[in-house]
Design a protein around this motif. Structure first.
Motif, short mmCIF file in Angstrom:
data_model
loop_
_atom_site.label_atom_id
_atom_site.label_comp_id
_atom_site.label_asym_id
_atom_site.label_seq_id
_atom_site.Cartn_x
_atom_site.Cartn_y
_atom_site.Cartn_z
N ILE A 6 0.84 -1.20 0.00
CA ILE A 6 0.00 0.00 0.00
C ILE A 6 0.87 1.25 0.00
O ILE A 6 0.66 2.16 -0.79
CB ILE A 6 -0.96 -0.01 1.20
N TYR A 10 0.54 3.63 -3.27
CA TYR A 10 -0.25 4.84 -3.15
C TYR A 10 0.54 6.08 -2.72
O TYR A 10 0.06 7.18 -2.88
CB TYR A 10 -1.39 4.64 -2.14
N ALA A 55 -11.44 4.00 6.34
CA ALA A 55 -12.42 4.25 5.28
C ALA A 55 -13.82 4.30 5.89
O ALA A 55 -14.07 3.67 6.92
CB ALA A 55 -12.35 3.14 4.24
N PHE A 113 -10.78 8.75 0.47
CA PHE A 113 -11.27 7.49 -0.05
C PHE A 113 -12.25 7.75 -1.18
O PHE A 113 -13.14 8.59 -1.07
CB PHE A 113 -11.94 6.69 1.07
N TRP A 115 -15.11 6.07 -3.82
CA TRP A 115 -16.04 4.96 -3.97
C TRP A 115 -15.93 4.41 -5.39
O TRP A 115 -16.08 5.15 -6.36
CB TRP A 115 -17.47 5.43 -3.68
N ASN A 116 -15.64 3.12 -5.53
CA ASN A 116 -15.48 2.53 -6.87
C ASN A 116 -16.74 1.80 -7.33
O ASN A 116 -16.71 1.11 -8.35
CB ASN A 116 -14.26 1.61 -6.92
N TRP A 120 -14.76 1.39 -0.78
CA TRP A 120 -13.92 2.58 -0.72
C TRP A 120 -12.46 2.20 -0.98
O TRP A 120 -11.97 1.22 -0.43
CB TRP A 120 -14.03 3.25 0.64
N THR A 121 -11.77 2.97 -1.80
CA THR A 121 -10.35 2.78 -2.04
C THR A 121 -9.62 4.08 -1.71
O THR A 121 -10.18 5.17 -1.89
CB THR A 121 -10.04 2.39 -3.50
#
Length: 136
Positions: A6, A10, A55, A113, A115-116, A120-121
């Motif tokens: 991560i 990121y 998240a 975060f 929303w995909n 949540w990503t």
């Protein structure tokens, strides 16, 4: 998911270009990529409640709000900071739009975060890419 994965995947999305390194003396917990500076770990983002921000635990609203008047200039970080820790709908210059839950606002970036459609990503973006936003 492995924390090192991560951090390495990121981390670049969170840095404002004016910061030469992820070292911020005097800030408890540091910044993403530094020890104790990733969301959910002790320290978390500076200014986040409880030191670390998880998240959201529920999906965003099921509707898509009507877009407000778009601005020709970059979004002011002071304005979007009013949406911290709130469901926010964002429209980007490239035509994309999505639900976002901001947890940190820098001088030229916002992170939180996204929303995909299923979960949540973690996500960060330059405020100059945001055309408009509205928060609930």
């Amino acid at each position: 998911m492995d924390a090192n994965y991560i951090d390495s995947y990121y981390y670049p999305r969170f840095l404002d270009s004016q910061f030469p390194s992820p070292s911020f003396p005097g800030l408890p917990g540091g910044f993403p990529g530094s020890p104790g500076g990733f969301p959910g770990s002790p320290g978390g983002f500076p200014g986040s409640p409880g030191g670390g921000q998880q998240a959201p635990t529920s999906p965003p609203p099921a509707f898509i709000p009507q877009q407000q008047t778009a601005t020709p200039f970059a979004v002011d970080p002071g304005a979007i900071s009013l949406c911290l820790f709130r469901n926010t709908y964002i429209w980007l210059r490239n035509g994309s739009s999505f639900w976002f839950f901001p947890i940190f606002v820098g001088r030229r970036s916002v992170s939180g975060f996204r929303w995909n459609g299923r979960f949540w990503t973690i996500f960060g973006i330059d405020t100059r890419q945001i055309v408009s936003f509205t928060c609930f």
